[in-house]
Design a protein around this motif. Structure first.
Motif, short mmCIF file in Angstrom:
data_model
loop_
_atom_site.label_atom_id
_atom_site.label_comp_id
_atom_site.label_asym_id
_atom_site.label_seq_id
_atom_site.Cartn_x
_atom_site.Cartn_y
_atom_site.Cartn_z
N GLY A 140 0.82 -1.21 0.00
CA GLY A 140 0.00 0.00 0.00
C GLY A 140 0.85 1.25 0.00
O GLY A 140 2.07 1.19 0.21
N GLY A 141 0.19 2.37 -0.23
CA GLY A 141 0.91 3.64 -0.31
C GLY A 141 0.76 4.51 0.91
O GLY A 141 1.30 5.62 0.94
N TRP A 142 -0.01 4.05 1.92
CA TRP A 142 -0.31 4.85 3.11
C TRP A 142 -0.97 6.18 2.69
O TRP A 142 -0.65 7.24 3.22
N ASN A 143 -1.87 6.11 1.72
CA ASN A 143 -2.51 7.32 1.18
C ASN A 143 -4.01 7.12 1.07
O ASN A 143 -4.54 6.88 -0.01
N GLU A 144 -4.72 7.18 2.18
CA GLU A 144 -6.17 7.07 2.13
C GLU A 144 -6.77 8.41 1.67
O GLU A 144 -6.52 9.44 2.29
N LYS A 145 -7.54 8.36 0.60
CA LYS A 145 -8.16 9.56 0.05
C LYS A 145 -9.58 9.23 -0.40
O LYS A 145 -9.84 8.15 -0.92
N THR A 146 -10.49 10.18 -0.23
CA THR A 146 -11.81 10.00 -0.83
C THR A 146 -11.69 10.23 -2.33
O THR A 146 -10.78 10.94 -2.80
N ASN A 147 -12.62 9.66 -3.07
CA ASN A 147 -12.62 9.88 -4.52
C ASN A 147 -12.72 11.36 -4.84
O ASN A 147 -12.07 11.85 -5.78
N LEU A 148 -13.52 12.08 -4.07
CA LEU A 148 -13.68 13.51 -4.34
C LEU A 148 -12.38 14.27 -4.06
O LEU A 148 -12.03 15.19 -4.81
N ASP A 149 -11.66 13.87 -3.01
CA ASP A 149 -10.35 14.49 -2.75
C ASP A 149 -9.41 14.28 -3.94
O ASP A 149 -8.67 15.18 -4.33
N VAL A 150 -9.42 13.07 -4.48
CA VAL A 150 -8.55 12.76 -5.61
C VAL A 150 -8.91 13.64 -6.80
O VAL A 150 -8.03 14.23 -7.45
N VAL A 151 -10.20 13.74 -7.09
CA VAL A 151 -10.63 14.53 -8.24
C VAL A 151 -10.30 16.01 -8.04
O VAL A 151 -9.83 16.70 -8.96
N HIS A 152 -10.53 16.52 -6.84
CA HIS A 152 -10.19 17.92 -6.55
C HIS A 152 -8.69 18.17 -6.73
O HIS A 152 -8.28 19.19 -7.33
N THR A 153 -7.86 17.26 -6.24
CA THR A 153 -6.41 17.42 -6.37
C THR A 153 -5.99 17.38 -7.83
O THR A 153 -5.14 18.17 -8.27
N LEU A 154 -6.59 16.48 -8.59
CA LEU A 154 -6.31 16.41 -10.03
C LEU A 154 -6.68 17.72 -10.73
O LEU A 154 -5.91 18.23 -11.55
N CYS A 155 -7.87 18.22 -10.42
CA CYS A 155 -8.31 19.48 -11.05
C CYS A 155 -7.36 20.62 -10.72
O CYS A 155 -7.02 21.44 -11.59
N ASP A 156 -6.92 20.67 -9.48
CA ASP A 156 -6.01 21.74 -9.07
C ASP A 156 -4.66 21.63 -9.79
O ASP A 156 -4.07 22.64 -10.18
N LEU A 157 -4.17 20.40 -9.97
CA LEU A 157 -2.93 20.21 -10.71
C LEU A 157 -3.08 20.63 -12.17
O LEU A 157 -2.18 21.27 -12.74
N LEU A 158 -4.20 20.26 -12.77
CA LEU A 158 -4.44 20.65 -14.16
C LEU A 158 -4.61 22.17 -14.29
O LEU A 158 -4.15 22.77 -15.27
N ASP A 159 -5.27 22.77 -13.30
CA ASP A 159 -5.38 24.24 -13.32
C ASP A 159 -4.00 24.89 -13.31
O ASP A 159 -3.79 25.94 -13.93
N GLU A 160 -3.06 24.25 -12.60
CA GLU A 160 -1.70 24.79 -12.54
C GLU A 160 -0.90 24.48 -13.80
O GLU A 160 -0.22 25.36 -14.35
N LEU A 161 -0.98 23.23 -14.28
CA LEU A 161 -0.09 22.78 -15.35
C LEU A 161 -0.63 23.04 -16.75
O LEU A 161 0.15 23.21 -17.69
#
Length: 354
Positions: free
Chosen positions: A253-274
């Motif tokens: 495992g990666g020791w990274n528990e995340k909700t699906n919504l957290d994952v999607v929000h983080t992805l969106c924020d990265l795309l907004d930046e990149l």
């Protein structure tokens, strides 16, 4: 020249493993066995064209004669079994393929390997390993405060996919205890990274975001998963193959528990930046859709045994791994376009129809 045999080596995790393995100096050659279903993609392995250490065979693990022939010809010192139907949503709509590949295919492979192993000399037997790559989904669903899955957690699969993988795990265990086959089993959490077929959450969200399509999030988006960067998974498998104890299982495992919504929000924020949109945020494209049947609420892996006994722990945090993943997709859009066929578009439309 020594060989290892890898099943499913043109799929997401298998292909990453093959590329990772052959990047090591002095690595064994790889006999790569893949049926090339919709999720198998030889273009992922294009960098190995002309490399004599990569031997590809388009074969089905349900084809005993093909397996016998490959084992006899190349005499691998290990078999690593990645091949599987793996998408929960597809297993709900069409479970038969999952029974055939994950259960019948694993049984057929085990029978071929058992016969091969029986004919090895004592030294070859002592060195041989069969490593079975499985999933945390075999353990079922956790409540919000339940402890993480350990290797001792009882199996409680809830989807046709996870039930078929649980059955394959049990077969592997039985072949060790009944026939003495030196097996190793790994149960991993959700993988992500380069070359991921865009039906799974992270590559689907990246692809839809860049194409201006809705980002479909099941239910309330609060289902929790542990996220493991695929490169870390590959390094864990190498450690288990090299130093794991036959008959043992190891959670990865990666020791990274995340909700699906957290994952999607983080992805969106990265795309907004990149790769920012002309106006607004990619978060504006998020669309909540009807939850899938029997959707497990939470998975969480305790990978402590792997760290204690073999010294492995992930190199990537979720943030560093996800940034690498987004950057890879942004710079490999031609790969994405090649794999998104008409059949795939029809599947996504059917699965996420509002």
């Amino acid at each position: 020249m020594s060989h290892i045999l890898v099943t499913g080596g043109a799929g997401f995790i298998g292909a990453n493993f093959v590329l990772n393995w052959l990047a090591q100096a002095g690595a064994d050659s790889v006999v790569n066995v893949d049926k090339l279903t919709y999720a198998g993609n030889l273009k992922t392995l294009a960098s190995l064209d002309g490399d004599a250490r990569h031997i590809f065979s388009r074969s089905d693990i349900c084809d005993r004669a093909a397996l016998d022939s490959l084992l006899k010809q190349y005499r691998p010192r290990a078999v690593l079994h990645f091949a599987a139907e793996s998408h929960v949503d597809r297993s709900i709509h069409g479970p038969a393929d999952f029974i055939e590949t994950n259960i019948v295919g694993t049984f057929t492979l085990l029978e071929a390997v058992r016969a091969y192993y029986a004919d090895l000399g004592d030294a070859e037997k002592a060195a041989f390993r069969f490593l079975h790559v499985s999933t945390d989904e075999v353990f079922g669903s956790l409540g919000p405060t339940d402890p993480q899955f350990t290797e001792a957690t009882a199996y409680a699969p809830n989807s046709p996919y996870s039930a078929s993988k649980a059955a394959s795990d049990h077969l592997v265990r039985a072949y060790h205890h009944t026939y003495g086959l030196p097996v190793l089993t790994t149960n991993c959490s959700n993988n992500y990274g380069p070359y991921h077929f865009p039906e799974k959450l992270i590559p689907l969200m990246i692809t839809n975001a860049l194409n201006g399509k809705p980002l479909p999030v099941y239910g309330d988006g609060l289902n929790v998963r542990d996220w493991l960067y695929v490169g870390d998974h590959c390094s864990a498998i190498r450690e288990v193959l090299a130093r794991g104890v036959p008959g043992e299982t190891y959670n990865v495992g990666g020791w990274n528990e995340k909700t699906n919504l957290d994952v999607v929000h983080t992805l969106c924020d990265l795309l907004d930046e990149l790769q920012p949109k002309a106006a607004g945020s990619y978060r504006d494209q998020i669309a909540f859709v009807k939850d899938r049947p029997g959707h497990d609420r939470r998975y969480a892996i305790d990978a402590g045994k792997l760290e204690r006994e073999l010294g492995w722990k992930p190199a990537e945090t979720f943030e560093t791994g996800l940034r690498k993943t987004v950057q890879w997709y942004l710079s490999h859009q031609s790969w994405v376009e090649d794999v998104i066929s008409g059949d795939y578009r029809n599947w996504v439309a059917k699965q996420y129809a509002a």
